[in-house]
Design an enzyme around this catalytic site. Structure first.
Site, PDB file in Angstrom:
ATOM      1  N   GLY A 135      38.692  -2.311 -97.564  1.00 45.19           N
ATOM      2  CA  GLY A 135      40.143  -2.238 -97.442  1.00 45.19           C
ATOM      3  C   GLY A 135      40.625  -1.646 -96.130  1.00 45.19           C
ATOM      4  O   GLY A 135      41.789  -1.296 -95.981  1.00 45.19           O
ATOM      5  N   GLY A 190      37.849  -8.189-101.799  1.00 45.68           N
ATOM      6  CA  GLY A 190      39.012  -7.511-102.364  1.00 45.68           C
ATOM      7  C   GLY A 190      40.299  -8.174-101.888  1.00 45.68           C
ATOM      8  O   GLY A 190      40.728  -9.209-102.421  1.00 45.68           O
ATOM      9  N   GLY A 191      40.892  -7.611-100.858  1.00 40.37           N
ATOM     10  CA  GLY A 191      42.213  -8.045-100.388  1.00 40.37           C
ATOM     11  C   GLY A 191      42.358  -9.553-100.204  1.00 40.37           C
ATOM     12  O   GLY A 191      43.350 -10.151-100.649  1.00 40.37           O
ATOM     13  N   HIS A 214      31.578   0.406-108.682  1.00 39.04           N
ATOM     14  CA  HIS A 214      32.342   0.162-107.467  1.00 39.04           C
ATOM     15  C   HIS A 214      32.655   1.510-106.822  1.00 39.04           C
ATOM     16  O   HIS A 214      32.910   2.501-107.517  1.00 39.04           O
ATOM     17  CB  HIS A 214      33.638  -0.602-107.795  1.00 39.04           C
ATOM     18  CG  HIS A 214      34.368  -1.035-106.564  1.00 39.04           C
ATOM     19  ND1 HIS A 214      35.142  -0.168-105.838  1.00 39.04           N
ATOM     20  CD2 HIS A 214      34.412  -2.228-105.916  1.00 39.04           C
ATOM     21  CE1 HIS A 214      35.636  -0.829-104.787  1.00 39.04           C
ATOM     22  NE2 HIS A 214      35.201  -2.072-104.812  1.00 39.04           N
ATOM     23  N   SER A 217      36.199  -5.831 -96.348  1.00 37.49           N
ATOM     24  CA  SER A 217      37.062  -6.530 -95.388  1.00 37.49           C
ATOM     25  C   SER A 217      36.551  -7.925 -95.022  1.00 37.49           C
ATOM     26  O   SER A 217      36.694  -8.363 -93.873  1.00 37.49           O
ATOM     27  CB  SER A 217      37.287  -5.674 -94.134  1.00 37.49           C
ATOM     28  OG  SER A 217      37.914  -4.454 -94.489  1.00 37.49           O
ATOM     29  N   ASN A 250      37.612  -9.569-106.385  1.00 34.80           N
ATOM     30  CA  ASN A 250      37.968  -8.354-107.128  1.00 34.80           C
ATOM     31  C   ASN A 250      39.447  -8.071-106.879  1.00 34.80           C
ATOM     32  O   ASN A 250      39.812  -7.627-105.794  1.00 34.80           O
ATOM     33  CB  ASN A 250      37.075  -7.200-106.628  1.00 34.80           C
ATOM     34  CG  ASN A 250      37.480  -5.858-107.206  1.00 34.80           C
ATOM     35  OD1 ASN A 250      38.261  -5.783-108.167  1.00 34.80           O
ATOM     36  ND2 ASN A 250      36.954  -4.785-106.619  1.00 34.80           N
ATOM     37  N   TRP A 251      40.252  -8.345-107.882  1.00 31.33           N
ATOM     38  CA  TRP A 251      41.711  -8.201-107.697  1.00 31.33           C
ATOM     39  C   TRP A 251      42.159  -6.749-107.771  1.00 31.33           C
ATOM     40  O   TRP A 251      43.332  -6.444-107.547  1.00 31.33           O
ATOM     41  CB  TRP A 251      42.460  -9.054-108.739  1.00 31.33           C
ATOM     42  CG  TRP A 251      42.215 -10.531-108.604  1.00 31.33           C
ATOM     43  CD1 TRP A 251      41.483 -11.164-107.626  1.00 31.33           C
ATOM     44  CD2 TRP A 251      42.678 -11.576-109.473  1.00 31.33           C
ATOM     45  NE1 TRP A 251      41.469 -12.521-107.835  1.00 31.33           N
ATOM     46  CE2 TRP A 251      42.202 -12.803-108.968  1.00 31.33           C
ATOM     47  CE3 TRP A 251      43.449 -11.593-110.640  1.00 31.33           C
ATOM     48  CZ2 TRP A 251      42.470 -14.032-109.575  1.00 31.33           C
ATOM     49  CZ3 TRP A 251      43.720 -12.809-111.256  1.00 31.33           C
ATOM     50  CH2 TRP A 251      43.234 -14.019-110.724  1.00 31.33           C
ATOM     51  N   LYS A 252      41.254  -5.862-108.142  1.00 33.20           N
ATOM     52  CA  LYS A 252      41.566  -4.421-108.273  1.00 33.20           C
ATOM     53  C   LYS A 252      42.813  -4.228-109.142  1.00 33.20           C
ATOM     54  O   LYS A 252      43.028  -5.005-110.074  1.00 33.20           O
ATOM     55  CB  LYS A 252      41.702  -3.790-106.885  1.00 33.20           C
ATOM     56  CG  LYS A 252      40.476  -4.073-106.013  1.00 33.20           C
ATOM     57  CD  LYS A 252      40.381  -3.224-104.784  1.00 33.20           C
ATOM     58  CE  LYS A 252      39.118  -3.583-104.028  1.00 33.20           C
ATOM     59  NZ  LYS A 252      38.894  -2.740-102.861  1.00 33.20           N
ATOM     60  N   GLU A 254      28.442  -2.624-100.259  1.00 41.43           N
ATOM     61  CA  GLU A 254      29.809  -2.425 -99.805  1.00 41.43           C
ATOM     62  C   GLU A 254      29.914  -1.072 -99.103  1.00 41.43           C
ATOM     63  O   GLU A 254      30.109  -0.038 -99.773  1.00 41.43           O
ATOM     64  CB  GLU A 254      30.770  -2.433-100.999  1.00 41.43           C
ATOM     65  CG  GLU A 254      30.790  -3.737-101.744  1.00 41.43           C
ATOM     66  CD  GLU A 254      32.130  -3.929-102.433  1.00 41.43           C
ATOM     67  OE1 GLU A 254      32.820  -4.899-102.113  1.00 41.43           O
ATOM     68  OE2 GLU A 254      32.497  -3.086-103.267  1.00 41.43           O
ATOM     69  N   GLU A 274      35.173   2.750-105.509  1.00 44.92           N
ATOM     70  CA  GLU A 274      36.432   3.384-105.906  1.00 44.92           C
ATOM     71  C   GLU A 274      36.265   4.113-107.238  1.00 44.92           C
ATOM     72  O   GLU A 274      36.850   5.179-107.451  1.00 44.92           O
ATOM     73  CB  GLU A 274      37.557   2.329-105.953  1.00 44.92           C
ATOM     74  CG  GLU A 274      37.964   1.920-104.541  1.00 44.92           C
ATOM     75  CD  GLU A 274      38.559   0.531-104.415  1.00 44.92           C
ATOM     76  OE1 GLU A 274      38.949  -0.073-105.426  1.00 44.92           O
ATOM     77  OE2 GLU A 274      38.619   0.042-103.262  1.00 44.92           O
TER      78      GLU A 274
HETATM   79  P1  PGA Z   1      38.178  -5.464 -99.424  1.00 46.68           P
HETATM   80  O1  PGA Z   1      37.540  -4.862-100.773  1.00 46.68           O
HETATM   81  O2  PGA Z   1      37.688  -6.879 -99.296  1.00 46.68           O
HETATM   82  O3  PGA Z   1      39.655  -5.371 -99.617  1.00 46.68           O
HETATM   83  O4  PGA Z   1      37.690  -4.614 -98.305  1.00 46.68           O
HETATM   84  C1  PGA Z   1      36.223  -5.154-101.150  1.00 46.68           C
HETATM   85  C2  PGA Z   1      35.878  -4.482-102.452  1.00 46.68           C
HETATM   86  O5  PGA Z   1      36.264  -3.322-102.670  1.00 46.68           O
HETATM   87  O6  PGA Z   1      35.220  -5.064-103.324  1.00 46.68           O
END
Ligand code: PGA
Length: 258
Positions: free
Chosen positions: A177, A234-235, A99, A213, A9-11, A171, A101
Site C-alpha cells: 500500500g 491489494g489496491g 496477512h 504495490s 484482496n479487497w481488504k 509481501e 495487517e
Molecule cells: P497492495 O496490497 O497491493 O495495496 O500493496 C497488497 C496486500 O496487502 O495484499
C-alpha cells in the site's frame, strides 16, 4: 513455472452493493477475454461474500472467492470471529492466513498463524500464507532469516496430506500500500529463498506469490524476472480493469513459457 494464481484482496473496502458491481464488471471482462492460463480469486470482506458468490455462480464467472481471515476455532463463544466451516458453506475456496495487517494490527502471532493455517487446510480449503519483513529488517539485511523463521513457524510438521493446499505469498511490509514495489531482483532472490525453505519442509510444489504495490504496469516484469507464480494484489484489485491487466500479464508470461 506453476500455473499462475492472481488474488485480489479487497481488504476493508466495498460494501456488498459495490462488491456485486465489481464482480459483475470482472465477469464482463473475463467473458470477453478469458484468461485460461490463470487462476483468479477475489477476496471480499466477510459481509460481501454471499453476494459475490451468488453473482459468480449465477453468471458463471471464472473466479474463485476467498476470505481474508478465519478463526482458529470451529464454533462457540468467540464474539466477532468467523469459522472456516462457515466460510466453506459459502463456497469459499481460499483463505488468507497471517496477512501482515493482521499480524501487526490484530496481534496475530506466529503461533496463531500456524493454528489458523491448520484450521483452514483441515477443512480442505486453500491457505495463502503471507510472510514478509518490515523495512528495518530489510535494512539490517535480516530479511532472509526473518522469512525463514516465519515459514518454519507456520509450516513445520504440517501433515503431508495438507501440503498441496498451501500457497505462500511474499509481501514485504514496506511495499504494501505504499507504492514502493520491491525490485525484480529483490523479488527473485526472495522467491528462490522461499522455494528452497519450502522444499526443505517438503513443500517444494507450493506456489509462491508476490504482493506489495503490484499494478498493471509492473506486473509483467515482476512475474517474468521475479519468477513468482502470481500475485496477491491489494489496491489495484479494486478496479476490474487493473486487476485483470495484472491477470493478463500473468497469463501471457505463462503462455510464453509453456
Ligand atoms: P497492495 O496490497 O497491493 O495495496 O500493496 C497488497 C496486500 O496487502 O495484499
Amino acid at each position: 513455472m506453476n500455473r499462475p494464481l492472481v488474488i485480489g484482496n479487497w481488504k476493508m473496502n466495498l460494501d456488498y452493493v459495490e462488491a456485486v458491481h465489481l464482480t459483475q464488471q470482472i465477469g464482463v471482462i473475463v467473458k470477453n477475454k478469458p484468461l485460461e492460463h490463470v487462476d483468479l480469486v477475489v477476496v471480499p470482506p466477510f459481509v460481501d461474500i454471499r453476494s459475490v458468490t451468488s453473482v459468480v455462480e449465477s453468471e458463471r464467472i471464472a473466479v474463485d472467492v476467498g476470505a481474508q481471515h478465519a478463526s482458529v476455532h470451529d464454533a462457540g463463544a468467540h464474539t466477532g470471529e468467523i469459522s472456516v466451516s462457515m466460510l466453506q458453506r459459502l463456497n469459499v475456496k481460499w483463505i488468507l492466513v497471517g496477512h501482515s495487517e493482521r499480524r501487526a494490527m490484530y496481534a496475530m502471532t506466529d503461533e496463531v498463524v500456524a493454528q489458523t493455517l491448520r484450521a483452514v487446510v483441515r477443512q480442505g480449503v486453500h491457505a495463502v500464507l503471507c510472510v514478509g519483513e518490515e523495512l528495518d529488517v530489510r535494512r539490517d539485511d535480516g530479511h532472509l532469516d526473518f522469512v525463514t523463521a516465519q515459514l518454519h513457524a507456520a509450516l513445520e510438521g504440517l501433515d503431508e496430506k495438507w501440503r498441496p493446499l498451501v500457497t505462500i505469498a511474499y509481501e514485504p511490509v514496506w511495499a504494501i500500500g505504499t507504492g514502493l514495489t520491491a525490485t525484480t531482483e529483490q523479488v527473485r532472490d526472495m522467491t528462490e529463498h522461499i522455494r528452497a525453505v519450502a522444499a526443505s519442509l517438503s513443500l517444494g510444489e507450493a506456489r509462491v506469490l508476490y504482493g506489495g504495490s503490484v499494478n498493471a504496469d509492473n506486473a509483467a516484469s515482476l512475474i517474468s524476472e521475479g519468477r513468482v507464480d502470481g500475485f496477491l494484489v491489494g489496491g489495484a484489485s479494486l478496479k476490474a480493469d487493473s486487476f485483470l491487466a495484472i491477470g493478463q500479464a500473468a497469463h501471457d508470461c505463462y503462455a510464453g513459457k509453456r
